[in-house]
Design an enzyme around this catalytic site. Structure first.
Site, mmCIF file in Angstrom:
data_model
loop_
_atom_site.group_PDB
_atom_site.id
_atom_site.type_symbol
_atom_site.label_atom_id
_atom_site.label_comp_id
_atom_site.label_asym_id
_atom_site.label_seq_id
_atom_site.Cartn_x
_atom_site.Cartn_y
_atom_site.Cartn_z
ATOM 1 N N LYS A 1 0.860 -1.174 0.000
ATOM 2 C CA LYS A 1 0.000 0.000 0.000
ATOM 3 C C LYS A 1 0.906 1.237 0.000
ATOM 4 C CE LYS A 1 1.210 1.425 3.815
ATOM 5 N NZ LYS A 1 1.696 2.561 4.312
ATOM 6 N N HIS B 1 0.230 -4.307 6.073
ATOM 7 C CA HIS B 1 0.839 -5.198 7.075
ATOM 8 C C HIS B 1 0.136 -5.150 8.427
ATOM 9 C CE1 HIS B 1 3.065 -1.624 8.474
ATOM 10 N NE2 HIS B 1 3.381 -2.299 9.552
ATOM 11 N N LYS C 1 -0.777 -8.124 12.010
ATOM 12 C CA LYS C 1 -0.275 -7.956 13.384
ATOM 13 C C LYS C 1 -1.027 -8.937 14.277
ATOM 14 C CE LYS C 1 2.052 -3.842 13.163
ATOM 15 N NZ LYS C 1 3.333 -3.535 13.726
ATOM 16 N N HIS D 1 -4.134 1.375 7.071
ATOM 17 C CA HIS D 1 -4.027 0.807 8.428
ATOM 18 C C HIS D 1 -5.204 1.215 9.334
ATOM 19 C CE1 HIS D 1 -0.165 -0.279 7.023
ATOM 20 N NE2 HIS D 1 0.556 0.693 7.541
ATOM 21 N N LYS E 1 2.892 11.891 12.762
ATOM 22 C CA LYS E 1 4.329 11.658 12.950
ATOM 23 C C LYS E 1 4.847 12.819 13.790
ATOM 24 C CE LYS E 1 5.249 8.532 9.410
ATOM 25 N NZ LYS E 1 5.664 7.185 9.830
HETATM 26 C C1 BG6 Z 1 3.899 1.908 7.306
HETATM 27 C C2 BG6 Z 1 3.906 3.397 7.072
HETATM 28 O O1 BG6 Z 1 2.952 1.290 6.478
HETATM 29 O O2 BG6 Z 1 3.576 1.636 8.671
HETATM 30 C C3 BG6 Z 1 4.873 4.092 8.013
HETATM 31 O O3 BG6 Z 1 4.305 3.646 5.714
HETATM 32 C C4 BG6 Z 1 4.556 3.704 9.455
HETATM 33 O O4 BG6 Z 1 4.819 5.490 7.854
HETATM 34 C C5 BG6 Z 1 4.519 2.188 9.590
HETATM 35 O O5 BG6 Z 1 5.571 4.239 10.292
HETATM 36 C C6 BG6 Z 1 4.124 1.735 10.987
HETATM 37 O O6 BG6 Z 1 4.220 0.329 11.056
HETATM 38 P P1 BG6 Z 1 4.688 -0.418 12.362
HETATM 39 O O7 BG6 Z 1 4.510 -1.858 12.081
HETATM 40 O O8 BG6 Z 1 6.134 -0.027 12.580
HETATM 41 O O9 BG6 Z 1 3.831 0.094 13.475
#
Ligand code: BG6
Length: 469
Positions: free
Chosen positions: A157, A187, A191, A249, A338
């Site tokens: 994505k 992803h 989780k 997400h 962020k």
């Molecule tokens: C990614 C985003 O998909 O997910 C990032 O592009 C983000 O910006 C990240 O920091 C967060 O994933 P995780 O697994 O580290 O919480």
């Protein structure tokens, strides 16, 4: 789950192998799978990128990347894994790259005396997807080398840039590849704490009867990250927070919380329930659009590859509703940023207070509400707040918590990318989004992007809770 294609020779081709995702996640996840015997014995991993590297240099890069994970595996297994890595340099935007890749992969197979299954993993700028899909298909790389083998394509994505471009991209992808070949990645779906939402909700009699508008007051989904965008300036300038994590997400977190019982764990059943939720997102009214907060952390414009006058958001918050009987009137508050003051990625369900013989307020006149929180970061856990009698002569109450932390288990917590890669190899699409889910999420997000176009964000100090509201 049976591993139908698990022992057959396999080649994983990573497009963008020298990029951030490959270095921080993919190469380490593949090492974990390899070292724990989860990859077919005859597996080769071919990194593809523009940079000129030899196989040895790529292996050295991978070693450096996985060293950061402090090896949990015997050194000989790690060496075995590194020996599986190969490198092919080329420019994905050039037509000549693909016949060259086809020849290279054929030679790799010939050297091993096999016709391997192929998994193409696209970890590149989303703007490169379309030419890559086309060229993979036109150069015959999307066709298995024998009737029994397979070719699959995994796409990161964000899939598309808005509703129209996503629809166009999906049309292209599905015209060139069959649906069972396509693995659209988010992803967060993989989780442990996300999958656990399903298990928790549908295996405990305690919560499901009150999982609705009658008992739930609101749902809060937070995606707060302390770091800035680091070396991802180019990517972020093109994408921003809403496309980076909102369209995927956060909306998937919402789907897991809000979906109905799929009645089975079959991929189709679970995906259909997620689709139903995303399809029921109520479009924002003009007033609601105007109240979506767009923020940017103060030092963003000084980051590498970021324009001095960039209006890209690094923060947003909005409230959404679902047009579903179960959720009518319940606000879902989404917030992501962020450069925030804390690392906190979680979902909190706030239950309505009950007025009973105990009353609805506590000693300090606060209304008592139970809260159930599923946490994904900084650690995967579940916490439930409840009220108990305070010691003493009165019937005063105090808040207490029940909690469960995944890190306390004895089994190693698998990274989401390990699970996703393994599912691509197994051919299990449960934890991958469908074209319909992606389209519904874009349908909801696109009006916000339009409304924001070139609008100045509210600047907030780095490492704070975001714009003042
Ligand atoms: C990614 C985003 O998909 O997910 C990032 O592009 C983000 O910006 C990240 O920091 C967060 O994933 P995780 O697994 O580290 O919480």
């Amino acid at each position: 789950m049976a591993f139908s294609s698990h022992s057959e020779p396999l080649t994983i081709i990573i497009f963008g192998a020298t990029g951030d995702l490959s270095r921080t996640k993919l190469l380490a996840a593949l090492m974990d799978l390899s070292c724990s015997g989860c990859l077919p014995a005859d597996t080769r991993i071919v990194g593809v990128a523009r940079k000129e590297l030899t196989d040895e240099e790529f292996q050295a890069m991978a070693r450096k990347a996985i060293d950061r994970k402090a090896h949990e595996h015997p050194p000989e297994r790690v060496e075995e894994y590194l020996a599986r890595l190969r490198y092919l340099s080329g420019d994905f935007t050039e037509y000549e790259m693909y016949p060259m890749m086809a020849q290279y992969l054929q030679a790799q197979d010939a050297e091993r005396g096999v016709c391997s299954n192929k998994l193409y993993y696209l970890s590149v700028q989303p703007s490169l997807y379309e030419p890559i899909f086309e060229q993979l298909a036109h150069s015959g790389l999307s066709i298995p080398c024998a009737g029994v083998s397979w070719v699959r394509i995994a796409v990161e994505k964000p899939f598309g840039h808005d509703s129209e471009s996503a629809a166009q991209l999906d049309q292209k992808l599905t015209a060139l590849f069959a649906e069972e070949q396509i693995f659209r990645i988010d992803h967060y779906l993989a989780k442990e704490a996300m999958e656990n939402i399903i298990v928790f909700r549908f295996s405990n009699a305690l919560f499901e009867p009150s999982w609705n508008a009658e008992h739930i007051e609101s749902v809060h989904i937070r995606f707060l990250e302390p770091n800035g965008i680091g070396s991802r300036g180019n990517f972020y300038e093109d994408v921003g927070a809403l496309r980076d994590v909102g369209q995927n997400h956060l909306l998937q977190m919402l789907a897991f919380v809000a979906m109905d019982d799929p009645k089975s764990l079959a991929a189709d059943a679970i995906r259909a329930e997620r689709e139903k939720v995303l399809g029921a997102l109520v479009p924002l009214s003009p007033d609601e659009l105007a109240s979506v907060v767009k923020g940017q952390y103060a030092s963003y414009r000084t980051e590498a590859d970021v324009a001095e006058d960039s209006t890209i958001e690094t923060y947003f918050t909005l409230t959404t509703h679902l047009d579903l009987p179960r959720w009518r009137g319940v606000p879902f508050v989404l917030e992501a940023g962020k450069g925030m003051h804390e690392h906190r990625i979680d979902i909190t369900i706030v239950f309505k207070p009950i007025d009973s013989c105990i009353g609805s307020k506590d000693a300090s006149d606060e209304v008592r509400k139970n809260r159930l929180t599923f946490t994904m970061q900084p650690e995967e856990s579940i916490t439930l707040t409840f009220f108990a009698k305070k010691r003493g002569f009165s019937m005063a109450t105090e808040e207490k918590t029940f909690s469960f932390n995944y890190a306390e288990g004895t089994e190693r917590l698998r990274d989401a990318y390990e699970k996703l890669l393994l599912d691509c190899i197994r051919g299990d699409q449960t934890l991958f989004t469908t074209g319909k889910e992606v389209a519904a999420a874009w349908r909801y997000i696109t009006p916000i992007l339009r409304h924001w176009h070139n609008r100045e964000p509210v600047i907030y100090e780095d490492n704070t809770p975001g714009p003042a509201r």
